[in-house]
Design a protein around this motif. Structure first.
Motif, short mmCIF file in Angstrom:
data_model
loop_
_atom_site.label_atom_id
_atom_site.label_comp_id
_atom_site.label_asym_id
_atom_site.label_seq_id
_atom_site.Cartn_x
_atom_site.Cartn_y
_atom_site.Cartn_z
N ASN A 1 -10.32 5.13 -4.28
CA ASN A 1 -11.48 5.88 -4.76
C ASN A 1 -10.97 7.03 -5.60
O ASN A 1 -9.98 7.67 -5.25
CB ASN A 1 -12.30 6.40 -3.57
CG ASN A 1 -13.34 7.44 -3.99
OD1 ASN A 1 -13.12 8.63 -3.79
ND2 ASN A 1 -14.45 7.00 -4.54
N GLU B 1 -15.86 9.20 -9.29
CA GLU B 1 -16.74 8.07 -8.97
C GLU B 1 -17.06 8.11 -7.48
O GLU B 1 -16.56 7.30 -6.70
CB GLU B 1 -16.06 6.74 -9.32
CG GLU B 1 -15.75 6.55 -10.79
CD GLU B 1 -15.02 5.24 -11.05
OE1 GLU B 1 -15.05 4.78 -12.21
OE2 GLU B 1 -14.41 4.66 -10.12
N THR C 1 -18.14 4.76 -5.59
CA THR C 1 -17.47 3.52 -5.97
C THR C 1 -16.06 3.45 -5.41
O THR C 1 -15.35 4.46 -5.41
CB THR C 1 -17.42 3.38 -7.50
OG1 THR C 1 -18.76 3.36 -8.02
CG2 THR C 1 -16.71 2.10 -7.93
N VAL C 2 -15.67 2.28 -4.92
CA VAL C 2 -14.28 2.02 -4.55
C VAL C 2 -13.80 0.80 -5.30
O VAL C 2 -14.60 0.00 -5.82
CB VAL C 2 -14.12 1.81 -3.02
CG1 VAL C 2 -14.39 3.09 -2.26
CG2 VAL C 2 -15.00 0.66 -2.52
N HIS C 3 -12.49 0.64 -5.36
CA HIS C 3 -11.87 -0.44 -6.13
C HIS C 3 -10.91 -1.23 -5.26
O HIS C 3 -10.21 -0.66 -4.42
CB HIS C 3 -11.10 0.14 -7.32
CG HIS C 3 -11.94 0.93 -8.27
ND1 HIS C 3 -12.40 0.42 -9.46
CD2 HIS C 3 -12.40 2.20 -8.19
CE1 HIS C 3 -13.13 1.36 -10.08
NE2 HIS C 3 -13.14 2.44 -9.33
N THR D 1 -19.93 -0.57 -5.46
CA THR D 1 -20.68 0.68 -5.51
C THR D 1 -21.76 0.70 -4.44
O THR D 1 -22.50 -0.28 -4.27
CB THR D 1 -21.33 0.87 -6.90
OG1 THR D 1 -20.29 0.89 -7.89
CG2 THR D 1 -22.12 2.16 -6.97
N SER E 1 -22.65 8.53 -1.63
CA SER E 1 -21.24 8.82 -1.83
C SER E 1 -20.42 8.35 -0.63
O SER E 1 -20.85 8.51 0.52
CB SER E 1 -21.02 10.32 -2.02
OG SER E 1 -21.65 10.78 -3.19
N PHE E 2 -19.25 7.82 -0.89
CA PHE E 2 -18.38 7.38 0.20
C PHE E 2 -17.91 8.55 1.06
O PHE E 2 -17.58 8.36 2.23
CB PHE E 2 -17.19 6.60 -0.35
CG PHE E 2 -17.50 5.16 -0.63
CD1 PHE E 2 -17.52 4.23 0.39
CD2 PHE E 2 -17.78 4.73 -1.92
CE1 PHE E 2 -17.82 2.89 0.16
CE2 PHE E 2 -18.07 3.40 -2.18
CZ PHE E 2 -18.10 2.48 -1.13
#
Length: 425
Positions: free
Chosen positions: A174, A178, A181-183, A202, A208-209
């Motif tokens: 993260n 963003e 959103t995580v990737h 997302t 928000s995470f």
């Protein structure tokens, strides 16, 4: 996506691996891609850390090594990683807290001069590695521009093969700009750095995470890696996705948790970024799913049945090397009793299921042979009921799609056909 950065290994971590013999762990898997973790086979835990301990205590040294240094890790990161309880400690409530702070020690030098920030990075390279299975952590990420928390893995051959040839699996990254959103990304030869292969997830509704804990996971098999958030899968990658380059996810990897500050991808903190910032980890758990929970989840024993309900059988019940393997009416004899072991072997009569001459060609026969630890004797049993040879990356197959008594078995490119489907027990 995580392709915005060049590499994630550090010089200190590389030296660590060059000087450490890293043990390969469990190769047996019984899981594959699924739409929801709840639909997967029951998990057989192989390693975990629940972070139970007194407030202020250090992470368990029998499980984690804390890296040190301020090299920037190839990404122009700004933090200095310290082995300090100021940066990594248990909170007394069952969590590990990694804390990024503004640096007050003028003696700490980073690649750009006196370090501006300190933080922590932990790995299991010395203590735990595993090929295949389910890997997950429940994490609450920090917030703010310049923050870069990650839960990821590197190949245990990093010290010899180098990066990216050893492979990298980013389970969760993260970046602070963003927040929702995580990737998830893989990096290997020909698809690393800016060419990493991955996707983003997302949260709905603008959440928000950093507002709450979330479970980040991958399910990894010889033919695929599937990423999920809170049990919902959002991408699957297979060898077909790496553009003809080598799929290097065929050996054990070790775990990494870290909180970076700044770098080429997230950018530097700004005036609105408050410090200290924390990455809070409730647990990390690794499993080889579908195992026999009465034996630690690491082995399964029984008949292996295939097309027409026929059993995998050692011809003539002979334990001699090079004895062919065939289909036969199920009789319950020892020649039809197989053990799928935690080391990836499939054994009967005290010997291993083996691909003759370690061949990787379609049609190579399988046989019984003295166990020798080679990839020709390592197998992965997936939730799709494939029994895949690790060395050849091909499936156990009944010749000619036949279910007749005496039909010989071979390896063949996995097609999903009935003559490649097997049930155990």
């Amino acid at each position: 996506m995580a392709a915005h950065r060049a590499r994630r290994w550090s010089l200190g971590g590389l030296v660590l691996l060059l000087s450490t013999a890293v043990a390969a762990a469990f190769a047996l898997i019984t899981t594959g891609p699924s739409a929801d973790r709840a639909d997967a086979a029951p998990a057989a835990l192989t390693w975990s850390d629940e972070f139970n301990g007194a407030a202020g205590s250090a992470p368990d040294a029998s499980k984690w090594t804390l890296e040190t240094g301020g090299s920037g890790n190839g990404n122009h990161e700004l933090q200095y990683y310290r082995n300090s309880r100021d940066n990594a400690a248990l909170d007394g409530n069952g969590n590990l807290v990694i804390t990024a702070r503004k640096n007050t020690d003028t003696g700490l030098q980073c690649w750009y001069g006196t370090c501006q920030y300190t933080s922590a990075r932990l790995n299991t390279a010395k203590t735990f590695t595993q090929a295949y299975g389910h890997f997950e952590a429940r994490i609450k990420v920090p917030r703010g521009q310049g923050m870069w928390p990650a839960f990821w893995m590197l190949g245990n051959d990093l010290g010899t093969a180098g990066w990216p040839n050893s492979g990298e699996i980013d389970i969760m990254e993260n970046v602070g700009h963003e927040p929702g959103t995580v990737h998830g990304t893989i990096h290997g030869p020909g698809y690393s750095g800016g060419s990493g292969v991955g996707a983003a997830y997302t949260l709905p509704g603008g959440k928000s995470f950093a507002d709450d804990f979330h479970v980040f996971a991958v399910d990894w098999s010889p033919q695929s890696i599937t990423w999920s958030v809170d049990g919902t899968a959002y991408q699957t990658r297979t060898p077909a996705d790496v553009g003809g380059n080598k799929w290097v996810y065929d050996h054990p990897f070790f775990l990494i948790l870290n909180l970076a500050v700044g770098g080429d991808w997230p950018g530097s903190p700004n005036a609105g970024t408050a410090f200290p910032q924390t990455m809070t980890i409730d647990y990390v758990r690794v499993s080889a799913t579908g195992g026999d929970s009465g034996n630690g989840g690491t082995t399964r024993t029984g008949a292996i049945k295939g097309i027409g309900g026929m059993c995998v059988d050692v011809a003539g019940a002979s334990s001699a090397d090079e004895t062919p393997i065939q289909l036969h009416n199920c009789t319950g004899v020892d020649a039809q009793k197989w053990t799928l072991g935690s080391d990836g072997t499939v054994r009967a009569l005290g010997k291993c299921l083996d691909v003759r001459a370690a061949s990787t060609a379609d049609g190579a026969p399988v046989q019984l042979y003295t166990c020798n630890g080679t990839k020709a004797q390592r197998w992965a049993y997936t939730s799709a009921h494939d029994l895949t040879n690790i060395g050849a990356d091909k499936c156990l197959d009944a010749v000619g799609n036949s279910s007749a008594d005496g039909t010989r078995l071979q390896i063949w490119t996995c097609t999903g056909a009935a003559n490649q489907k097997w049930t155990v027990g």
